[in-house]
Write an enzyme that holds these catalytic residues in place. Structure first.
Site, PDB file in Angstrom:
ATOM      1  N   TYR A   1     -11.644   3.562  -8.198  1.00 30.85           N
ATOM      2  CA  TYR A   1     -11.188   3.647  -6.810  1.00 30.85           C
ATOM      3  C   TYR A   1     -10.645   2.325  -6.291  1.00 30.85           C
ATOM      4  O   TYR A   1     -10.302   2.202  -5.112  1.00 30.85           O
ATOM      5  CB  TYR A   1     -12.322   4.141  -5.904  1.00 30.85           C
TER       6      TYR A   1
ATOM      7  N   ASN B   1     -15.083   3.171   3.939  1.00 29.94           N
ATOM      8  CA  ASN B   1     -15.938   2.811   2.801  1.00 29.94           C
ATOM      9  C   ASN B   1     -17.151   3.731   2.620  1.00 29.94           C
ATOM     10  O   ASN B   1     -17.374   4.247   1.521  1.00 29.94           O
ATOM     11  CB  ASN B   1     -16.364   1.349   2.917  1.00 29.94           C
TER      12      ASN B   1
ATOM     13  N   ARG C   1     -20.541  -9.816 -10.546  1.00 28.56           N
ATOM     14  CA  ARG C   1     -19.973 -10.975 -11.242  1.00 28.56           C
ATOM     15  C   ARG C   1     -20.966 -12.132 -11.190  1.00 28.56           C
ATOM     16  O   ARG C   1     -21.809 -12.218 -10.296  1.00 28.56           O
ATOM     17  CB  ARG C   1     -18.634 -11.381 -10.610  1.00 28.56           C
ATOM     18  N   ASP C   2     -20.853 -13.035 -12.148  1.00 26.48           N
ATOM     19  CA  ASP C   2     -21.673 -14.245 -12.135  1.00 26.48           C
ATOM     20  C   ASP C   2     -21.232 -15.122 -10.972  1.00 26.48           C
ATOM     21  O   ASP C   2     -20.027 -15.290 -10.710  1.00 26.48           O
ATOM     22  CB  ASP C   2     -21.511 -14.991 -13.454  1.00 26.48           C
TER      23      ASP C   2
ATOM     24  N   MET D   1      -9.839  -4.751  -8.018  1.00 29.66           N
ATOM     25  CA  MET D   1      -9.894  -6.074  -7.393  1.00 29.66           C
ATOM     26  C   MET D   1      -9.485  -7.206  -8.326  1.00 29.66           C
ATOM     27  O   MET D   1      -8.959  -8.228  -7.890  1.00 29.66           O
ATOM     28  CB  MET D   1     -11.294  -6.329  -6.842  1.00 29.66           C
TER      29      MET D   1
ATOM     30  N   PHE E   1      -9.904   8.022  -7.666  1.00 33.03           N
ATOM     31  CA  PHE E   1     -10.220   8.579  -6.355  1.00 33.03           C
ATOM     32  C   PHE E   1      -9.515   7.746  -5.299  1.00 33.03           C
ATOM     33  O   PHE E   1      -9.617   6.512  -5.272  1.00 33.03           O
ATOM     34  CB  PHE E   1     -11.728   8.571  -6.078  1.00 33.03           C
TER      35      PHE E   1
ATOM     36  N   LYS F   1     -18.019  -8.191   5.565  1.00 32.09           N
ATOM     37  CA  LYS F   1     -16.943  -7.457   6.221  1.00 32.09           C
ATOM     38  C   LYS F   1     -16.724  -8.004   7.633  1.00 32.09           C
ATOM     39  O   LYS F   1     -17.654  -8.153   8.416  1.00 32.09           O
ATOM     40  CB  LYS F   1     -17.290  -5.977   6.288  1.00 32.09           C
TER      41      LYS F   1
ATOM     42  N   TYR G   1       0.849  -1.189   0.000  1.00 33.99           N
ATOM     43  CA  TYR G   1       0.000   0.000   0.000  1.00 33.99           C
ATOM     44  C   TYR G   1       0.886   1.241   0.000  1.00 33.99           C
ATOM     45  O   TYR G   1       1.913   1.279   0.680  1.00 33.99           O
ATOM     46  CB  TYR G   1      -0.916   0.003   1.226  1.00 33.99           C
TER      47      TYR G   1
END
Length: 374
Positions: free
Chosen positions: A286, A168, A217-218, A289, A311, A369, A95
């Site tokens: 932003y 978030n 996503r499927d 993944m 962003f 989460k 990061y």
């Protein structure tokens, strides 16, 4: 002195008996000489990593001695803290902004004031506080930091929401309000709609009368996922395979072409966002993944006049936005209390940190989460 989480013992030097391990302001563990003071925090249990690497192998639960609470400092007993993707990336060392190890993990959370220094005037024992802007080192039972780090919040907010509001949800609110001017009746499109940011975008957009088109996503159980997102306020939810049509805009019905798109996936999912955008629309990235690049056709730039931008919450917060961010956090917490903002989380006891980390690393498939309860 050391409690294990099924991992190797850390290389932190607990054998320095004249010294103590102190949580530093940048998230680091600092070796300092023992101090004699009547104002000392309780001993703390902390998730520490002394090198960068895979979080499930380099993190350890250690006991850290109490430290002096100076006159402008506040000792906070942490109540809850989430495991965010950025927390994992910091431990991995990838990061852009991260503390130097040895360091305590975590970047946001909520706690209760345990004690205050002699010159502290804005906070009192028993107050609920969050580090705002977010601050390194929240995965521990007690934190001592300067008074100005902490933002007092209402005690009536559910603990898990208070612990997760500053990354978030704030990202979702800022992207909706600061990237493009949107009016009631306009539309946005986003991928990664099941993420916490995605869920917040849906609800915040709905509260302003803004339509949302959502790409997921499927997956198995996709109908249940669609129903969950529509219950939050999504106007349309499509899987990536459902968008394998010549003209995706034919699927919009009465929804206007979106002026703004959000991308946190990259690759094909980003291309689908671009296909929905109206002439002169903007896509904000932003996250990434899928770890695949964003590809844009030449015609999208020339004939559709699309704009692409990024962003990053950290950059916005670094631009002297602390007070503004606290006002926005208060707005978000009010929406939570009114039942207008919600997202799925799992509260996990601190003793089960290892299992929560495994879920956050994706070892057990898609999971809500993970929020550690101290």
């Amino acid at each position: 002195m050391l409690r294990q989480l099924g991992m190797h013992a850390p290389r932190v030097a607990f054998n320095f008996k004249p010294s103590r391990l102190v949580y530093g302001g940048g998230g680091q563990i600092l070796i300092t000489r023992a101090l004699s003071s009547t104002a000392v925090s309780p001993p703390s249990k902390a998730i520490v990593y002394d090198v960068h690497g895979p979080p499930d192998t380099v993190t350890n639960l250690v006991e850290v001695p109490g430290v002096e609470v100076k006159e402008k400092e506040v000792c906070v007993k942490m109540l809850a803290a989430p495991i965010n993707p950025s927390d994992i990336n910091r431990i991995q060392g990838v990061y852009p902004v991260r503390p130097n190890p040895p360091a305590v993990g975590g970047h946001e959370g909520v706690g209760e004031v345990f004690s205050v220094g002699s010159s502290v005037t804005s906070l009192s024992p028993g107050d609920w506080v969050i580090p705002s802007p977010p601050s390194f080192g929240t995965w521990q039972t007690y934190i001592v930091k300067n008074e100005n780090v902490w933002h007092k919040i209402e005690k009536g907010v559910p603990m898990e929401y208070a612990a997760t509001i500053t990354v978030n949800p704030l990202t979702a609110l800022l992207m909706l309000e600061h990237c493009v001017t949107l009016n009631s009746g306009d539309a946005i499109v986003q991928n990664g709609a099941t993420s916490m940011v995605g869920q917040c975008v849906i609800q915040l957009a709905k509260s302003r009368g803004i339509h949302s088109i959502n790409i997921i996503r499927d997956r198995p159980g996709v109908n249940e996922v669609k129903e969950m997102l529509k219950n939050l306020g999504a106007d349309e939810v499509f899987t990536e395979s459902e968008l394998e049509v010549k003209n995706v805009k034919s699927l919009l019905g009465g929804i206007p072409e979106p002026a703004l798109g959000f991308n946190c996936v990259g690759g094909n999912a980003a291309s689908l966002v671009l296909k929905f955008l109206r002439q002169g629309g903007t896509m904000v990235t932003y996250g990434g993944m899928s770890k695949k690049p964003v590809s844009v056709s030449t015609s999208s730039f020339i004939f559709k006049d699309l704009s692409l931008r990024g962003f990053w919450l950290q950059k916005w917060l670094n631009a002297d936005k602390a007070e503004e961010s606290r006002g926005m956090v208060d707005r978000l917490l009010s929406l939570v209390q009114e039942g207008k903002l919600k997202y799925k989380m799992e509260l996990v006891p601190f003793d089960d940190f290892s299992s929560a980390l495994d879920k956050s690393l994706g070892k057990l498939g898609s999971q809500p989460k993970q929020v550690i309860k101290f």
